[in-house]
Scaffold this active site. Structure first.
Site, PDB file in Angstrom:
ATOM      1  N   SER A   1     -39.447  -8.487   6.975  1.00 25.86           N
ATOM      2  CA  SER A   1     -38.419  -9.340   7.569  1.00 25.86           C
ATOM      3  C   SER A   1     -39.073 -10.590   8.119  1.00 25.86           C
ATOM      4  O   SER A   1     -40.227 -10.545   8.587  1.00 25.86           O
ATOM      5  CB  SER A   1     -37.699  -8.602   8.704  1.00 25.86           C
ATOM      6  OG  SER A   1     -36.828  -9.474   9.399  1.00 25.86           O
TER       7      SER A   1
ATOM      8  N   TYR B   1     -37.978  -4.007  16.610  1.00 30.14           N
ATOM      9  CA  TYR B   1     -37.768  -4.258  15.176  1.00 30.14           C
ATOM     10  C   TYR B   1     -38.831  -5.236  14.666  1.00 30.14           C
ATOM     11  O   TYR B   1     -39.469  -4.997  13.634  1.00 30.14           O
ATOM     12  CB  TYR B   1     -36.368  -4.832  14.944  1.00 30.14           C
ATOM     13  CG  TYR B   1     -36.069  -5.095  13.490  1.00 30.14           C
ATOM     14  CD1 TYR B   1     -35.791  -4.045  12.622  1.00 30.14           C
ATOM     15  CD2 TYR B   1     -36.086  -6.385  12.976  1.00 30.14           C
ATOM     16  CE1 TYR B   1     -35.518  -4.264  11.277  1.00 30.14           C
ATOM     17  CE2 TYR B   1     -35.818  -6.623  11.634  1.00 30.14           C
ATOM     18  CZ  TYR B   1     -35.535  -5.563  10.803  1.00 30.14           C
ATOM     19  OH  TYR B   1     -35.270  -5.798   9.463  1.00 30.14           O
TER      20      TYR B   1
END
Length: 269
Positions: free
Chosen positions: A131, A144
């Protein structure tokens, strides 16, 4: 290397399904995975196997099934993952463990399970779907970002360790795309008496808005295919809107405190 057989974790929906559908249309033999295949009785985009990335025995069973049927495994795409939001101070520890077990340990288990076969056949490709958030610490998405950042760094190390085996390792890092990740994301509860109540609430709404207005996940599928077509792919390939990708350039060239201020302004904190 002529890639023919592909295994995609988290292939039943979202980015994983888009990748599988696109690669199938390109003539590759694709196997996707999901934790509960019974939830998708009508799934026919490509072959779907049961696999839980948190369970090494489940992983080996699925990999063995592909090898028994195809005799080889050319591409592993580590796509399965979970989202998590919340103040670092208030996020339950069991949820921290879960996100790392899924987003980091899961891909590690997968990589360990396929490397012996890739060495045996003289090469292969492993693509870790990370990501853009993994290249920076984002407020209320710290765990995250950390889980994806850990996978980013692992990829860099693994590329050097496997260079003599003909195995290529690449990070494909999406920005915001319109998927169902928000539905499955763990949200630490917004507590009325929390000192983080207002800023966390505002950031949570901003995160969901960005996902809802995100790009077509087929863009990630096309980026994955371009990596597969490259003879010498780079370690990192970000995919997303111009400003999301440009944020990585800014992080490299701006002083840390200036970049931090840009993030604070972006999230209105």
């Amino acid at each position: 290397m002529d890639y023919k057989v592909v295994l995609i974790t988290g292939g039943s929906s979202g980015i994983g399904k888009s990748i599988g559908t696109y690669l199938t249309a390109k003539g590759l033999k694709v196997y996707g995975t999901t934790r509960n295949k019974d939830k998708y009785p009508d799934f026919n985009a490509f072959s779907l196997l049961t696999l839980d990335v948190k369970q090494p025995q489940s992983i080996q069973k699925a990999v063995d099934a592909v090898l028994k049927k195809e005799g080889r495994l050319d591409v592993l795409i580590n796509n399965a993952g979970v989202g998590i939001t919340g103040p670092i101070e208030e996020t339950p520890h069991e949820e921290i463990l879960n996100v790392f077990d899924t987003n980091f340990n899961g891909p590690v288990h997968m990589i360990k399970s396929v490397l012996p076969q890739m060495r045996k056949q003289g090469g292969g490709l492993i693509i870790n779907i990370t990501s853009i958030a993994g290249y920076m610490g984002l407020p209320y998405r710290g765990f995250y970002s950390a889980s994806k950042g850990a996978l980013n760094v692992l990829t860099e190390a693994l590329r050097m360790e496997t260079k003599d085996f003909g195995v290529r390792i690449v990070n494909v890092a999406p920005g915001d795309f319109a998927t169902n990740i928000a539905a499955g994301r763990y949200h630490a509860p917004v507590k009325e008496d929390s000192p983080y109540n207002l800023p966390y609430s505002k950031t949570l709404q901003s995160i969901d808005d960005h996902v809802d207005s995100g790009g077509d996940p087929m863009e990630v599928a096309k980026a994955v295919y371009r990596v597969m077509q490259s003879k010498n792919p780079k370690p990192h390939r970000p995919v997303g809107a111009f400003l999301q990708k440009f944020s990585l350039t800014l992080k490299k060239i701006l002083p840390d405190k200036v970049y931090e201020r840009l993030l604070l302004n972006h999230y209105k904190l």
